[in-house]
Design a protein around this motif. Structure first.
Motif, PDB file in Angstrom:
ATOM      1  N   ASN A 116      13.913  90.898  -5.200  1.00  0.00           N
ATOM      2  CA  ASN A 116      12.997  89.728  -5.857  1.00  0.00           C
ATOM      3  C   ASN A 116      13.127  88.469  -4.764  1.00  0.00           C
ATOM      4  OD1 ASN A 116      11.821  88.429  -7.633  1.00  0.00           O
ATOM      5  ND2 ASN A 116      13.544  87.697  -8.878  1.00  0.00           N
ATOM      6  N   ASP A 149      10.822  92.701  -2.287  1.00  0.00           N
ATOM      7  CA  ASP A 149       9.977  93.058  -3.560  1.00  0.00           C
ATOM      8  C   ASP A 149      11.574  93.662  -4.543  1.00  0.00           C
ATOM      9  OD1 ASP A 149       7.761  92.013  -2.936  1.00  0.00           O
ATOM     10  OD2 ASP A 149       6.756  93.900  -2.800  1.00  0.00           O
ATOM     11  N   ARG A 150      11.982  94.551  -4.051  1.00  0.00           N
ATOM     12  CA  ARG A 150      13.110  95.125  -4.714  1.00  0.00           C
ATOM     13  C   ARG A 150      14.165  94.181  -4.963  1.00  0.00           C
ATOM     14  NH1 ARG A 150      14.733 100.259  -5.099  1.00  0.00           N
ATOM     15  NH2 ARG A 150      13.225 100.974  -3.346  1.00  0.00           N
ATOM     16  N   GLU A 157      21.462  93.068 -10.943  1.00  0.00           N
ATOM     17  CA  GLU A 157      22.304  92.811 -12.016  1.00  0.00           C
ATOM     18  C   GLU A 157      22.189  94.126 -12.830  1.00  0.00           C
ATOM     19  OE1 GLU A 157      21.058  89.049 -10.121  1.00  0.00           O
ATOM     20  OE2 GLU A 157      19.854  90.972 -10.747  1.00  0.00           O
ATOM     21  N   ASP A 158      20.920  94.715 -13.171  1.00  0.00           N
ATOM     22  CA  ASP A 158      20.755  95.648 -13.963  1.00  0.00           C
ATOM     23  C   ASP A 158      20.770  97.370 -13.750  1.00  0.00           C
ATOM     24  OD1 ASP A 158      20.439  93.706 -15.786  1.00  0.00           O
ATOM     25  OD2 ASP A 158      18.149  93.983 -15.868  1.00  0.00           O
ATOM     26  N   ASN A 192      23.841  89.400  -3.696  1.00  0.00           N
ATOM     27  CA  ASN A 192      22.473  89.716  -3.745  1.00  0.00           C
ATOM     28  C   ASN A 192      21.963  89.883  -2.153  1.00  0.00           C
ATOM     29  OD1 ASN A 192      22.821  89.063  -6.320  1.00  0.00           O
ATOM     30  ND2 ASN A 192      20.581  89.190  -6.872  1.00  0.00           N
ATOM     31  N   PRO A 225       3.979  90.899  -7.431  1.00  0.00           N
ATOM     32  CA  PRO A 225       4.818  91.018  -8.364  1.00  0.00           C
ATOM     33  C   PRO A 225       6.130  91.937  -7.491  1.00  0.00           C
ATOM     34  CG  PRO A 225       3.154  92.801  -8.151  1.00  0.00           C
ATOM     35  CD  PRO A 225       2.853  91.807  -7.593  1.00  0.00           C
ATOM     36  N   LYS A 226       7.422  91.317  -8.140  1.00  0.00           N
ATOM     37  CA  LYS A 226       8.740  91.710  -7.751  1.00  0.00           C
ATOM     38  C   LYS A 226       9.516  92.361  -8.605  1.00  0.00           C
ATOM     39  CE  LYS A 226       8.451  88.213  -4.241  1.00  0.00           C
ATOM     40  NZ  LYS A 226       7.944  89.201  -3.006  1.00  0.00           N
ATOM     41  N   ILE A 227      10.646  93.021  -8.451  1.00  0.00           N
ATOM     42  CA  ILE A 227      11.529  93.627  -9.160  1.00  0.00           C
ATOM     43  C   ILE A 227      12.323  92.816  -9.730  1.00  0.00           C
ATOM     44  CG2 ILE A 227      13.115  95.650  -9.668  1.00  0.00           C
ATOM     45  CD1 ILE A 227      11.724  97.162  -7.480  1.00  0.00           C
ATOM     46  N   ASP A 228      12.664  92.407 -11.138  1.00  0.00           N
ATOM     47  CA  ASP A 228      13.598  91.462 -11.699  1.00  0.00           C
ATOM     48  C   ASP A 228      14.924  92.199 -11.845  1.00  0.00           C
ATOM     49  OD1 ASP A 228      11.782  89.403 -11.573  1.00  0.00           O
ATOM     50  OD2 ASP A 228      10.900  89.863 -13.460  1.00  0.00           O
ATOM     51  N   ASN A 229      16.109  91.455 -11.582  1.00  0.00           N
ATOM     52  CA  ASN A 229      17.522  91.969 -11.815  1.00  0.00           C
ATOM     53  C   ASN A 229      17.840  93.360 -11.538  1.00  0.00           C
ATOM     54  OD1 ASN A 229      17.533  89.760 -13.283  1.00  0.00           O
ATOM     55  ND2 ASN A 229      16.372  90.349 -15.208  1.00  0.00           N
ATOM     56  N   PHE A 230      17.222  93.585 -10.332  1.00  0.00           N
ATOM     57  CA  PHE A 230      17.834  94.900  -9.583  1.00  0.00           C
ATOM     58  C   PHE A 230      19.209  94.940  -9.327  1.00  0.00           C
ATOM     59  CE2 PHE A 230      18.429  97.507  -5.696  1.00  0.00           C
ATOM     60  CZ  PHE A 230      18.060  98.677  -6.171  1.00  0.00           C
TER      61      PHE A 230
END
Length: 361
Positions: free
Chosen positions: A112, A109-110, A44-45, A89, A37-42
């Motif tokens: 993505n 992961d942070r 962007e969001d 990014n 699992p990774k962090i999505d849209n860190f």
């Protein structure tokens, strides 16, 4: 099979990703199979929600400075892996990696991405910073020289161009012909960073990558500054001015160091030493700020000396870019104190010049 995978991940934590491509192909294949699992849209969001101070705390640069870096690196961004990672990014992930001591896997992961992608982008980022933003480290001349001189005058040591010192950057056992050369006197692997800074704690020259076992004086002899001082000293240090260093450095007409304390120094010589050391502390402050801002330098998990040197140099450039007068001084000792410079041949001109300064301050 599970034992092999567990062992692979254990080793990967200790190895620099880009230097083990075959090994990492196995790791990445297993990661894809396990759907890590990774962090999505860190970027962007989450990042846009940071306040100005929070953004600077996480990335050390302001948003405007990051935009400037992106503008400069945009035309030369190669994206060697041909990934779909946007330049913004990539830059933010690389800054986060240098600023924090979070594991490579945690940063990956942070943002993505895979660990190997992060490592390769980090090396490309540091290379581009050193290639296209090196002008942020420059020798003080003109108005900058006058400002530096004024700062040292205020500290009590007149006519000073800059201060010099060395510090150790802890590293893993390097991949090179003689890794034991990088084992310093305190029995850990390190590279030498020789830094020159002005009175505002801005680096004006650096030399990095020499083995940790080297004495500061030996590392100094391999700097471009030392070469120029031998060939054309007044092109760097105007007549009647000087660089200041501690007892680890040689006494030269353009490089002042304290009197050797043999127990028989005069009161004026002791006063000279106190004033020189008080003015010279700016380079220790510069190293302290550098390591407190870019905490990855507390221990670089890289094995290639060229990659290590590139990362340290990039951090020094970024230090100059983000340095502020209000930056809190944190002196971070490296635990390695150099012995005084070995007895050198008597330099009559240098001794006379030092005595002249001693009589004036």
């Amino acid at each position: 099979m599970a034992d092999h995978v567990a062992f692979a991940y254990l080793i990967a934590d200790e190895l620099e990703a880009i230097e083990n491509p075959l090994f990492l192909q196995y790791i990445e294949h297993d990661e894809q199979r396990r759907m890590v699992p990774k962090i999505d849209n860190f970027v962007e969001d989450v990042v846009p929600l940071y306040s100005l101070s929070e953004f600077r705390s996480h990335f050390r640069l302001s948003r405007e400075q990051v935009e400037d870096v992106i503008t400069i690196l945009g035309p030369v961004y190669m994206n060697l892996q041909q990934t779909k990672l946007p330049l913004t990014n990539s830059v933010l992930a690389c800054l986060w990696t240098l600023v924090n001591q979070e594991s490579y896997r945690g940063v990956a992961d942070r943002f993505n991405m895979s660990k190997s992608t992060l490592a390769k982008h980090l090396h490309e980022f540091c290379y581009n910073i050193n290639t296209y933003m090196a002008h942020h480290i420059s020798w003080p001349r003109g108005q900058r020289l006058e400002m530096s001189k004024l700062g040292f005058d205020t500290a009590g040591f007149p006519n000073t161009v800059c201060a010099v010192d060395g510090c150790h950057i802890p590293i893993m056992r390097p991949h090179c012909d003689n890794p034991l050369a990088y084992m310093n006197r305190k029995q850990f692997y390190s590279v030498n960073l020789t830094g020159f800074c002005d009175s505002q704690r801005r680096f004006c020259h650096i030399s990095v990558g020499h083995p940790g076992s080297w004495h500061d004086a030996r590392a100094f002899r391999f700097t471009e500054v030392c070469r120029v001082l031998e060939e054309d000293p007044h092109s760097l240090v105007p007549q009647g001015m000087h660089i200041i260093g501690d007892s680890a450095y040689p006494l030269l007409p353009q490089l002042m160091r304290p009197y050797r304390d043999n127990g028989h120094l005069s009161a004026r010589q002791r006063y000279f030493n106190r004033k020189l050391n008080a003015a010279r502390v700016v380079i220790e402050h510069a190293f302290g700020i550098l390591k407190s801002k870019f905490r990855r330098l507390h221990y670089l998990q890289m094995r290639s000396i060229s990659n290590i040197s590139s990362a340290v140099s990039a951090c020094c450039i970024l230090h100059n870019l983000c340095l502020e007068p209000s930056d809190q001084v944190v002196v971070v000792g490296d635990g390695v104190d150099d012995e005084p410079y070995p007895q050198q041949p008597h330099n009559t001109n240098a001794c006379h010049y030092r005595d002249q300064i001693c009589g004036q301050i």
